[in-house]
Design a protein around this motif. Structure first.
Motif, PDB file in Angstrom:
ATOM      1  N   TRP A 110       0.845  -1.206   0.000  1.00  0.00           N
ATOM      2  CA  TRP A 110       0.000   0.000   0.000  1.00  0.00           C
ATOM      3  C   TRP A 110       0.885   1.263   0.000  1.00  0.00           C
ATOM      4  CZ3 TRP A 110      -0.407   3.561   4.134  1.00  0.00           C
ATOM      5  CH2 TRP A 110      -1.430   4.493   4.012  1.00  0.00           C
ATOM      6  N   GLU A 114       0.881   4.154  -2.731  1.00  0.00           N
ATOM      7  CA  GLU A 114       0.594   5.538  -2.327  1.00  0.00           C
ATOM      8  C   GLU A 114       1.750   6.479  -2.662  1.00  0.00           C
ATOM      9  OE1 GLU A 114      -2.029   6.980  -1.254  1.00  0.00           O
ATOM     10  OE2 GLU A 114      -3.323   5.320  -0.726  1.00  0.00           O
ATOM     11  N   HIS A 117       1.478   8.383  -5.734  1.00  0.00           N
ATOM     12  CA  HIS A 117       0.522   9.496  -5.801  1.00  0.00           C
ATOM     13  C   HIS A 117       1.221  10.828  -5.523  1.00  0.00           C
ATOM     14  CE1 HIS A 117      -2.867   6.436  -4.667  1.00  0.00           C
ATOM     15  NE2 HIS A 117      -2.251   6.142  -5.792  1.00  0.00           N
ATOM     16  N   GLU A 167      -9.453   6.786   2.616  1.00  0.00           N
ATOM     17  CA  GLU A 167      -9.321   6.364   1.209  1.00  0.00           C
ATOM     18  C   GLU A 167     -10.497   6.869   0.382  1.00  0.00           C
ATOM     19  OE1 GLU A 167      -6.822   5.126  -0.193  1.00  0.00           O
ATOM     20  OE2 GLU A 167      -5.653   4.133   1.358  1.00  0.00           O
ATOM     21  N   GLU A 199      -7.245   4.921  -5.145  1.00  0.00           N
ATOM     22  CA  GLU A 199      -7.880   5.146  -3.835  1.00  0.00           C
ATOM     23  C   GLU A 199      -9.138   4.294  -3.700  1.00  0.00           C
ATOM     24  OE1 GLU A 199      -5.671   6.476  -2.449  1.00  0.00           O
ATOM     25  OE2 GLU A 199      -5.165   8.538  -2.954  1.00  0.00           O
ATOM     26  N   HIS A 202      -8.054   0.883  -2.778  1.00  0.00           N
ATOM     27  CA  HIS A 202      -7.612   0.857  -1.369  1.00  0.00           C
ATOM     28  C   HIS A 202      -8.826   0.871  -0.432  1.00  0.00           C
ATOM     29  CE1 HIS A 202      -3.560   2.844  -2.658  1.00  0.00           C
ATOM     30  NE2 HIS A 202      -3.603   1.556  -2.905  1.00  0.00           N
TER      31      HIS A 202
HETATM   32 FE   FE2 Z   1      -5.036   5.217  -1.095  1.00  0.00          FE
END
Ligand code: FE2
Ligand code: FE2
Length: 326
Positions: A110, A114, A117, A167, A199, A202
């Motif tokens: 994760w 992330e 991003h 999220e 997202e 997630h």
């Molecule tokens: Fe996320």
């Protein structure tokens, strides 16, 4: 139940074999849905080989981005900082799950997802020249240095209620910022859409993870959820002008308390909170209080919406202190 035995029970549930199996299944589902990773350099060339068109591409990018309204820039800054808060989030998760389980593996996967991003949004902002970038960097430094130690950090269950909500909130905020930017800058919309899709996946992971937590320990899970659901703070809360950033997103219709209410309603439905049975007195009280949260959020949203009817003038350092009214 006192706090330390409550938390001990939470660790027991999250580190147990049954939960490890659930997380294994959810991780496989997550990876099968991912549809191939993407990276920042696929949107914004950064390689060693420079082709003659690169200068023209960069000029066109800056030209398109120069038309982005100031409120969109401010929203992008807030969205980048939310992503750049990743060190705080990784630490929070590692603190409650460690590394020697599927949840530990998930935290690393994760985090890697992330991390892209923050990378792609920061790369974009830098290449498109949409901020006073030094100001942006200084504010980011202060924000990371300030840390993020919410009162719920020691509670494993509360951490996962928070990530579920966060999220979905970021999915909405990135998606809407992208839609607002799209008329001026299709590339930014494309980037933000990709981020929002991550997202959403997630969110699906955490949503089902916490559903499994409720299945295994309904009383403890509902008591924990009841403490997080009424209100979530983002790590940026330490910034002196954080409230203004949040208000710009609310006034622009990018992310509002009404959106948060819909997020809460969605998770309550998915978790089947109102129909959980055979709860102990603490669990029953938490269930009742949780079910009343959407109505309280509705009233608060109406109060805020009335206040937002009067226009307000803002000014932010990241856009050279220019003023705009919204
Ligand atoms: Fe996320
Ligand atoms: Fe993200």
């Amino acid at each position: 139940m006192n706090t330390s035995s409550r938390y001990a029970r939470q660790f027991e549930v999250l580190r147990g074999k049954a939960m490890d199996d659930v997380v294994g299944v959810l991780m496989r589902r997550h990876e099968s849905r991912r549809g191939g990773l993407w990276y920042s350099s696929q949107f914004l060339p950064a390689g060693e080989v420079v082709v003659p068109e690169d200068d023209e591409t960069a000029r066109d990018l800056r030209k398109r981005a120069s038309t982005l309204p100031d409120w969109v820039r401010v929203s992008i800054a807030l969205n980048i900082w939310t992503e750049e808060g990743l060190p705080h989030f990784h630490r929070l998760l590692a603190g409650v799950v460690g590394y020697d389980s599927n949840l530990g593996k998930w935290n690393n996967l994760w985090t890697a997802e992330e991390d892209r991003h923050g990378n792609v949004l920061r790369d974009y902002a830098r290449a498109a020249r949409i901020f006073d970038f030094l100001s942006f960097e200084i504010q980011q430094f202060e924000y990371i240095r300030a840390g993020f130690n919410p009162p719920w950090a020691a509670s494993p269950f509360k951490v996962f209620v928070y990530t579920t909500l966060q999220e979905k909130a970021t999915q909405i905020s990135h998606g809407r910022t992208g839609a607002a930017a799209g008329r001026h800058e299709p590339l930014l919309e494309q980037i933000l859409r990709k981020v929002a899709e991550d997202e959403a996946r997630h969110y699906a992971f955490y949503l089902d993870l916490y559903k499994a937590v409720i299945d295994q320990d309904p009383n403890g899970a509902l008591v924990a959820a009841n403490e997080i659901l009424p209100h979530i703070d983002m790590p940026g809360v330490s910034m002196p002008d954080f409230g203004d950033y949040v208000e710009v997103e609310a006034r622009a219709g990018i992310y509002t308390l009404r959106n948060y209410k819909a997020v809460v309603e969605g998770v309550l439905r998915h978790w089947g909170v109102s129909t959980r049975q055979n709860l102990d007195p603490e669990g029953t009280l938490a269930q009742e209080e949780i079910c009343a949260i959407p109505e309280r959020l509705e009233k608060a949203a109406q109060r805020i919406e009335r206040r937002l009817l009067n226009k307000k003038t803002f000014s932010f350092r990241v856009i050279h202190g220019r003023e705009f009214t919204l």
